[in-house]
Design an enzyme around this catalytic site. Structure first.
Site, PDB file in Angstrom:
ATOM      1  N   LEU A 110      75.451 -12.598  55.661  1.00 17.86           N
ATOM      2  CA  LEU A 110      74.956 -12.904  57.008  1.00 17.86           C
ATOM      3  C   LEU A 110      73.436 -13.064  57.031  1.00 17.86           C
ATOM      4  CD1 LEU A 110      76.978 -10.152  58.918  1.00 17.86           C
ATOM      5  CD2 LEU A 110      77.427 -12.626  58.944  1.00 17.86           C
ATOM      6  N   GLU A 121      74.024   0.726  51.828  1.00 20.37           N
ATOM      7  CA  GLU A 121      73.431   1.675  52.777  1.00 20.37           C
ATOM      8  C   GLU A 121      74.043   1.576  54.170  1.00 20.37           C
ATOM      9  OE1 GLU A 121      69.516   0.582  54.516  1.00 20.37           O
ATOM     10  OE2 GLU A 121      69.017   2.656  54.192  1.00 20.37           O
ATOM     11  N   ASP A 122      74.506   0.375  54.521  1.00 23.86           N
ATOM     12  CA  ASP A 122      74.973   0.180  55.897  1.00 23.86           C
ATOM     13  C   ASP A 122      76.317   0.830  56.180  1.00 23.86           C
ATOM     14  OD1 ASP A 122      72.742  -1.253  56.718  1.00 23.86           O
ATOM     15  OD2 ASP A 122      73.497  -3.066  55.764  1.00 23.86           O
ATOM     16  N   CYS A 154      68.403  -0.819  51.452  1.00 22.58           N
ATOM     17  CA  CYS A 154      69.818  -1.083  51.745  1.00 22.58           C
ATOM     18  C   CYS A 154      70.689  -1.203  50.504  1.00 22.58           C
ATOM     19  CB  CYS A 154      69.970  -2.311  52.627  1.00 22.58           C
ATOM     20  SG  CYS A 154      69.183  -3.736  51.964  1.00 22.58           S
ATOM     21  N   ASP A 203      78.502  -9.222  51.929  1.00 17.82           N
ATOM     22  CA  ASP A 203      77.349  -8.322  52.131  1.00 17.82           C
ATOM     23  C   ASP A 203      77.547  -6.925  51.533  1.00 17.82           C
ATOM     24  OD1 ASP A 203      75.297  -9.778  53.644  1.00 17.82           O
ATOM     25  OD2 ASP A 203      76.867 -10.021  55.149  1.00 17.82           O
ATOM     26  N   HIS A 227      67.689  -4.191  61.514  1.00 16.35           N
ATOM     27  CA  HIS A 227      67.964  -2.750  61.567  1.00 16.35           C
ATOM     28  C   HIS A 227      66.669  -1.974  61.801  1.00 16.35           C
ATOM     29  CE1 HIS A 227      71.534  -3.647  58.709  1.00 16.35           C
ATOM     30  NE2 HIS A 227      72.058  -3.215  59.843  1.00 16.35           N
ATOM     31  N   ARG A 242      81.835  -7.192  58.097  1.00 20.74           N
ATOM     32  CA  ARG A 242      81.455  -6.128  57.164  1.00 20.74           C
ATOM     33  C   ARG A 242      82.360  -4.896  57.279  1.00 20.74           C
ATOM     34  NH1 ARG A 242      75.348  -5.047  56.057  1.00 20.74           N
ATOM     35  NH2 ARG A 242      76.483  -4.093  54.332  1.00 20.74           N
ATOM     36  N   ARG A 298      73.180  -4.221  65.772  1.00 21.85           N
ATOM     37  CA  ARG A 298      74.343  -3.730  65.016  1.00 21.85           C
ATOM     38  C   ARG A 298      74.835  -2.350  65.478  1.00 21.85           C
ATOM     39  NH1 ARG A 298      74.584  -6.527  60.002  1.00 21.85           N
ATOM     40  NH2 ARG A 298      74.232  -8.712  60.553  1.00 21.85           N
TER      41      ARG A 298
HETATM   42  N1  LIG Z   1      70.246  -1.909  55.635  1.00 13.86           N
HETATM   43  C1  LIG Z   1      69.940  -3.183  55.512  1.00 13.86           C
HETATM   44  O1  LIG Z   1      68.798  -3.570  55.658  1.00 13.86           O
HETATM   45  N2  LIG Z   1      70.929  -4.037  55.271  1.00 13.86           N
HETATM   46  C2  LIG Z   1      70.777  -5.419  55.086  1.00 13.86           C
HETATM   47  C3  LIG Z   1      72.023  -6.142  55.449  1.00 13.86           C
HETATM   48  C4  LIG Z   1      71.913  -7.614  55.275  1.00 13.86           C
HETATM   49  C5  LIG Z   1      73.182  -8.371  55.562  1.00 13.86           C
HETATM   50  N3  LIG Z   1      73.003  -9.740  55.248  1.00 13.86           N
HETATM   51  C6  LIG Z   1      73.600  -8.224  57.017  1.00 13.86           C
HETATM   52  O2  LIG Z   1      73.188  -9.048  57.830  1.00 13.86           O
HETATM   53  O3  LIG Z   1      74.348  -7.323  57.347  1.00 13.86           O
END
Ligand SMILES: NC(=O)NCCC[C@H](N)C(=O)O
Length: 258
Positions: free
Chosen positions: A19, A67-68, A248, A62, A163, A87, A133
């Site tokens: 994304l 980390e997410d 991340c 992704d 984020h 995700r 998010r």
């Molecule tokens: N913790 C973060 O900075 N995560 C990056 C996530 C990037 C991923 N392309 C997203 O949009 O979810």
């Protein structure tokens, strides 16, 4: 002894489809991304971290941004509910990994959404970004999960970046660092140091004075070196094209006594 383990996850072969929300899409070099990821993992290991690979999620572009998917507080792993539908399937493998490490597991539930990238812990203060998010129910559920354990949860508006931790992270002494043009409310942070580059706002604390940072923030690395820190620089250009940053790509587990 506190643990020094870090979760990481190999990039999906579909990484280039990841994304993008706040930046223009650029072509991602998948081979280079794997090389950069290996160098990132090696940097953690070189500085004493035992890296644990979560089973890959090849269908989730992704998934490398591990980390997410989970937020740790003491030995509790709060499994996120990503704000982006695409995700959501990433969390299953992470739940298995943290349970296998002996963590207590808790969950963000519908209607809550929360991405780990929105959570910044400084001691027992847990800042949570309310933005694209993470929704209000996600913030409430985070409070309910961690406040009984001694955390103080502080909600922070996030509208200019993906984020909270795209905008701010913190130095080992707790000073919050951020690039002011990307922040909604800098005055929320009592001790704050502005940095000259957007990606300079991202550090992973490796231990002691060592700060893992992106090669794209050379002026900030100089600023930190001048303040007595030791920047450890990695090139993560392919992940930056997808709004990723150094934080991340891993989840550090520092308070597991197992
Ligand atoms: N913790 C973060 O900075 N995560 C990056 C996530 C990037 C991923 N392309 C997203 O949009 O979810």
């Amino acid at each position: 002894m506190p643990s020094k383990k870090a979760l990481v996850r190999h990039p999906s072969p579909r990484l280039a489809e990841g994304l993008v929300t706040h930046i223009e899409r650029e072509r991602v070099d998948a081979d280079l991304a794997v090389e950069q990821w290996e160098a990132y993992v090696q940097a953690l290991r070189t500085h004493g971290w035992e890296t644990i690979e979560v089973d890959p999620a090849d269908d989730c572009p992704d998934s490398v941004f591990v980390e997410d998917t989970v937020v740790m507080y003491r030995n509790v792993a709060l499994i996120a509910r990503p704000g982006a539908e695409s995700r959501r399937e990433e969390t299953a493998g992470v739940e298995e990994a943290v349970a296998g490490l002996g963590c207590s597991v808790n969950w963000i539930w519908d209607p809550g959404t929360l991405d780990g990238g929105d959570v910044l812990k400084i001691g027992d203060t847990v800042y949570v970004g309310r933005g694209g998010r993470t929704n209000a129910a996600g913030v409430q559920q985070l409070r309910a999960a961690f406040e009984p354990l001694g955390a103080r949860v502080v909600a922070v508006p996030v509208s200019k970046v993906l984020h909270l931790k795209t905008a701010v992270t913190a130095l080992p002494d707790g000073t919050v660092i951020g690039h002011i043009p990307k922040m909604d409310a800098p005055s929320l942070f009592a001790r704050f140091l502005p940095v000259p580059e957007e990606s300079g706002a991202h550090v992973v604390l490796l231990g002691g004075d060592k700060l893992l940072m992106a090669a794209s923030a050379p002026k900030t690395a100089e600023l930190f070196a001048d303040l007595g820190y030791e920047p450890v620089v990695v090139d993560i250009s392919e992940f930056e094209k997808l709004e990723g940053c150094v934080t991340c790509l891993s989840v550090r587990l520092r308070e597991l006594y197992v």
